[in-house]
Design an enzyme around this catalytic site. Structure first.
Site, PDB file in Angstrom:
ATOM      1  N   HIS A   1       3.476   1.727   3.744  1.00  0.00           N
ATOM      2  CA  HIS A   1       2.278   1.712   2.525  1.00  0.00           C
ATOM      3  C   HIS A   1       2.463   0.659   1.661  1.00  0.00           C
ATOM      4  CE1 HIS A   1      -0.172   4.099  -0.177  1.00  0.00           C
ATOM      5  NE2 HIS A   1       0.479   3.054  -1.216  1.00  0.00           N
TER       6      HIS A   1
ATOM      7  N   HIS B   1       0.105  -2.992   1.015  1.00  0.00           N
ATOM      8  CA  HIS B   1      -0.424  -3.214  -0.282  1.00  0.00           C
ATOM      9  C   HIS B   1      -0.406  -4.933  -0.310  1.00  0.00           C
ATOM     10  CE1 HIS B   1      -1.539  -0.104  -2.803  1.00  0.00           C
ATOM     11  NE2 HIS B   1      -0.359   0.465  -2.548  1.00  0.00           N
TER      12      HIS B   1
ATOM     13  N   GLU C   1      -5.539   2.090  -3.288  1.00  0.00           N
ATOM     14  CA  GLU C   1      -4.733   2.998  -2.759  1.00  0.00           C
ATOM     15  C   GLU C   1      -5.366   3.819  -1.470  1.00  0.00           C
ATOM     16  OE1 GLU C   1      -1.684   3.257  -3.093  1.00  0.00           O
ATOM     17  OE2 GLU C   1      -1.382   2.270  -5.158  1.00  0.00           O
TER      18      GLU C   1
ATOM     19  N   TYR D   1      -5.982   8.068  -3.080  1.00  0.00           N
ATOM     20  CA  TYR D   1      -4.983   7.675  -1.600  1.00  0.00           C
ATOM     21  C   TYR D   1      -6.088   8.512  -0.707  1.00  0.00           C
ATOM     22  CZ  TYR D   1      -1.304   6.652  -4.633  1.00  0.00           C
ATOM     23  OH  TYR D   1      -0.509   5.815  -5.537  1.00  0.00           O
TER      24      TYR D   1
HETATM   25  N1  BES Z   1       1.038   1.461  -6.154  1.00  0.00           N
HETATM   26  C1  BES Z   1       1.587   2.671  -5.960  1.00  0.00           C
HETATM   27  C2  BES Z   1       2.544   3.389  -7.135  1.00  0.00           C
HETATM   28  C3  BES Z   1       1.811   3.357  -8.297  1.00  0.00           C
HETATM   29  C4  BES Z   1       0.422   3.809  -8.600  1.00  0.00           C
HETATM   30  C5  BES Z   1       2.579   3.219  -9.581  1.00  0.00           C
HETATM   31  C6  BES Z   1      -0.032   3.796  -9.767  1.00  0.00           C
HETATM   32  C7  BES Z   1       2.133   3.175 -10.625  1.00  0.00           C
HETATM   33  C8  BES Z   1       0.739   3.617 -10.907  1.00  0.00           C
HETATM   34  C9  BES Z   1       2.484   2.704  -4.876  1.00  0.00           C
HETATM   35  O1  BES Z   1       1.952   2.017  -3.654  1.00  0.00           O
HETATM   36  C10 BES Z   1       2.446   4.312  -4.146  1.00  0.00           C
HETATM   37  O2  BES Z   1       1.176   4.427  -3.786  1.00  0.00           O
HETATM   38  N2  BES Z   1       3.707   4.848  -4.035  1.00  0.00           N
HETATM   39  C11 BES Z   1       3.477   6.205  -3.469  1.00  0.00           C
HETATM   40  C12 BES Z   1       4.237   6.087  -1.972  1.00  0.00           C
HETATM   41  C13 BES Z   1       3.072   6.122  -1.082  1.00  0.00           C
HETATM   42  C14 BES Z   1       3.464   6.362   0.232  1.00  0.00           C
HETATM   43  C15 BES Z   1       2.134   7.107  -1.103  1.00  0.00           C
HETATM   44  C16 BES Z   1       4.581   7.098  -4.312  1.00  0.00           C
HETATM   45  O3  BES Z   1       5.122   6.315  -5.255  1.00  0.00           O
HETATM   46  O4  BES Z   1       4.821   8.094  -3.871  1.00  0.00           O
HETATM   47 ZN    ZN Z   2       0.089   2.556  -2.888  1.00  0.00          ZN
END
Ligand code: BES
Ligand code: ZN
Length: 596
Positions: free
Chosen positions: A288, A292, A311, A377
């Site tokens: 994931h 990005h 996302e 997402y």
């Molecule tokens: N960019 C996001 C994390 C994020 C989003 C931080 C909005 C602050 C504000 C990252 O790419 C993400 O989506 N992380 C997910 C994991 C993913 C496998 C769905 C998480 O942190 O759980």
């Molecule tokens: Zn993400």
């Protein structure tokens, strides 16, 4: 330079008049005061010949001086503190100076920073600091135009106490732990939310000549083993959507209080240690964050109301990488779990905040963090899958690859994306728009009824197994030696509201969920235990809530503890213990749930 400018309700920046193009940081990490101090120089490109000031985003800074490149003082004003916007810093530039220089110190408690004492790290030797700038927290440690629609290159000097190692999502120019001086440069233009820094006792292990893992010395071996597929992931991603444009791809496994699963900081993914399951079963998170590097870091949502472009596209791309590396079966199960989560999120939000169930959200007057959920997402990814299914994979892949190439290092709005679909994907197909309910996918709350149902019978089996167990206690349909993580998760999530003490005891006796080293399975199990007041698991609930700070795990477990009258007191006592170790982002969420 951007091809167009859009209003961003979450930034004070006057970017229709002036654009920062390059940032030079020279900062010192003060672990005693828990502040960063130093200077920030911004190079400005003027778009409007009459403008005579630049507005920046800041938050609770102490300003020492504001000057031009020659050290000439510039007049400035600091606006009132807005609850999530911080303070506007207006710097007057009567001669449209090409550089402004701000000497400043961050506030203790800055939202992007977590300062850990040595006791909060694995090795217990040295303190640790990491940043988390997304969505609008870069302004709590760097004065900047903190909008995803403004891109800059940067260079940085970071001064640390001796023996610490500092890393940034950038090229590493100088690395001198003895002196405590580190130099970085990011030659590719990125938005402020992707600027990232970590410092602590760090070791590094290479995975390949372009991928590697940083972590505390006691964790790095396990981390490198878990992340062994990083280079294969890059290869798979490139084969799908074109060249990886960022040179290296490293990851840093942070201490357990990191509030997210992962963060796609360019060249250096930040990740939670809760993905270290010991069997590589949770590494799709790495896919994931890698995805990005195209959707998000190359083509960036113009505002946080377009967050689904980051996302949703990334979740779709992630599953395509998973399919290449781990097979269709695994990918389809992730689609199914995602749809389950999507229905759950929609159900929760439709009553209270239907706006947050749209793909294109109006976030005026909202902290983007309030709208954060799995919706962008999963609804976003499912929208793309509808498109893929309609036009066929080859056409859709060609469209996406071209999209990343044409809009690299630019920002993208939802309406521009829809125009591109019309122009590039549907070409003369005038019915597609209505047939696929595209308008509704983007602008209506909830989920249209034409989601693509994944082709997988795995979850029929897990659901049958859960039902059989509830009927007569039989566990013969549980294939514990072949089930993968997704199957266990679906099984646990398929258990009904009321499961008896005896049944839970039987389940745990057989499958040892309470001892699971897989954080996702443990999390799903503990949620069942809390709902059903299963006391033998409460020590594990406490250990889990005190041992890691990933908000995705904390929030539902604290909410479950508080929803059950028998565990409300437990929630408060655990939170009192755990709160000092949590990141400010997690604290602000859990403060809204638990009355400690
Ligand atoms: N960019 C996001 C994390 C994020 C989003 C931080 C909005 C602050 C504000 C990252 O790419 C993400 O989506 N992380 C997910 C994991 C993913 C496998 C769905 C998480 O942190 O759980
Ligand atoms: Zn993400």
């Amino acid at each position: 330079m951007q091809a167009f400018t859009v209003q961003d309700p979450h930034s004070y920046g006057n970017r229709h008049e002036v654009m920062p193009t390059h940032l030079s940081l020279d900062i010192r990490l003060d672990f005693d005061q828990q502040t960063i101090d130093g200077s920030c120089e911004l190079n400005l490109s003027w778009l409007d010949g009459t403008a005579d000031y630049v507005d920046l985003d800041t938050c609770d800074f102490t300003l020492e001086s504001v000057t031009d490149a020659q050290g000439q003082a510039l007049r400035y004003e600091i606006g009132p503190r807005h609850v999530y916007m911080g303070n506007r810093l207006r710097i007057y530039t009567p001669e449209q100076q090409d550089t402004v220089r701000i000497a400043y110190r961050t506030a203790p408690g800055a939202g992007a920073l977590q300062w850990l004492t040595p006791a909060q790290t694995t090795s217990q030797n040295l303190p640790f600091l990491f940043t988390q700038s997304q969505a609008i927290l870069a302004r709590t440690w760097i004065p900047c135009m903190d909008s995803p629609g403004v891109r800059m290159t940067y260079d940085a000097v970071v001064r640390t106490p001796p023996a610490l190692t500092a890393v940034m999502g950038a090229d590493h120019l100088q690395h001198d732990p003895a002196e405590g001086v580190f130099r970085f440069t990011m030659p590719l233009a990125i938005p402020s939310y992707l600027i990232a820094l970590a410092a602590g006792e760090l070791a590094f292990e290479a995975i390949s000549d372009r991928a590697g893992v940083y972590a505390e010395p006691g964790v790095v071996g396990k981390a490198a083993w878990e992340c062994a597929d990083m280079d294969h992931m890059i290869q798979a991603a490139e084969s799908l959507y074109g060249p990886y444009r960022w040179g290296r791809w490293d990851t840093i496994i942070l201490p357990p209080s990191f509030p997210y699963g992962g963060m796609e900081n360019p060249m250096l993914t930040f990740a939670t240690p809760t993905i270290l399951a010991g069997d590589r079963s949770l590494v799709s998170l790495m896919a994931h964050e890698l995805a990005h590097s195209w959707s998000g870091n190359l083509v960036t949502n113009a505002t946080w109301g377009d967050f689904w472009l980051n996302e949703g596209c990334t979740t779709y791309f992630e599953r395509r990488i998973v399919e290449v590396l781990y097979g269709t079966d695994i990918a389809e199960m992730q689609w199914l779990l995602g749809q389950r989560a999507l229905h759950h999120t929609v159900e929760q939000f439709l009553k209270t905040e239907p706006e947050f169930t749209k793909l294109s959200m109006n976030l005026d007057q909202h902290d983007p963090d309030d709208a954060f959920s799995e919706l962008p997402y999963e609804k976003g990814a499912n929208f793309l899958r509808v498109l893929e299914t309609h036009v066929g994979r080859p056409a859709f892949d060609a469209f996406l690859q071209q999209y990343f190439e044409d809009h690299a290092f630019q920002s993208m709005t939802t309406s521009r994306f829809l125009d591109l679909l019309q122009e590039r994907l549907f070409q003369g197909d005038s019915h597609a728009w209505d047939d696929l309910h595209i308008q509704s996918w983007i602008y209506d709350p909830g989920v249209p009824d034409n989601m693509v149902i994944p082709d997988s019978d795995h979850f029929e089996r897990t659901r049958a197994a859960a039902a059989a167990f509830m009927t007569d206690g039989s566990l013969t349909a549980v294939h514990h030696d072949t089930w993968v993580t997704a199957e266990w998760l679906d099984f646990l999530k398929s258990l009904p509201q009321g499961v008896s003490y005896e049944q839970l005891r039987q389940l745990d006796g057989q499958f040892h969920f309470t001892q699971s080293g897989n954080s996702e399975i443990l999390f799903a199990w503990l949620a069942v235990c809390i709902r059903n007041t299963y006391e033998p698991a409460f020590a594990a609930v406490e250990a889990f809530l005190c041992g890691q700070g990933r908000r995705k795990f904390l929030q539902p477990l604290y909410a479950a503890l508080c929803a059950n009258p028998a565990t409300q007191e437990l929630a408060a006592s655990i939170y009192r213990m755990a709160r000092p170790g949590y990141h400010p982002i997690a604290v602000s969420t859990i403060d809204g749930i638990v009355n400690a």
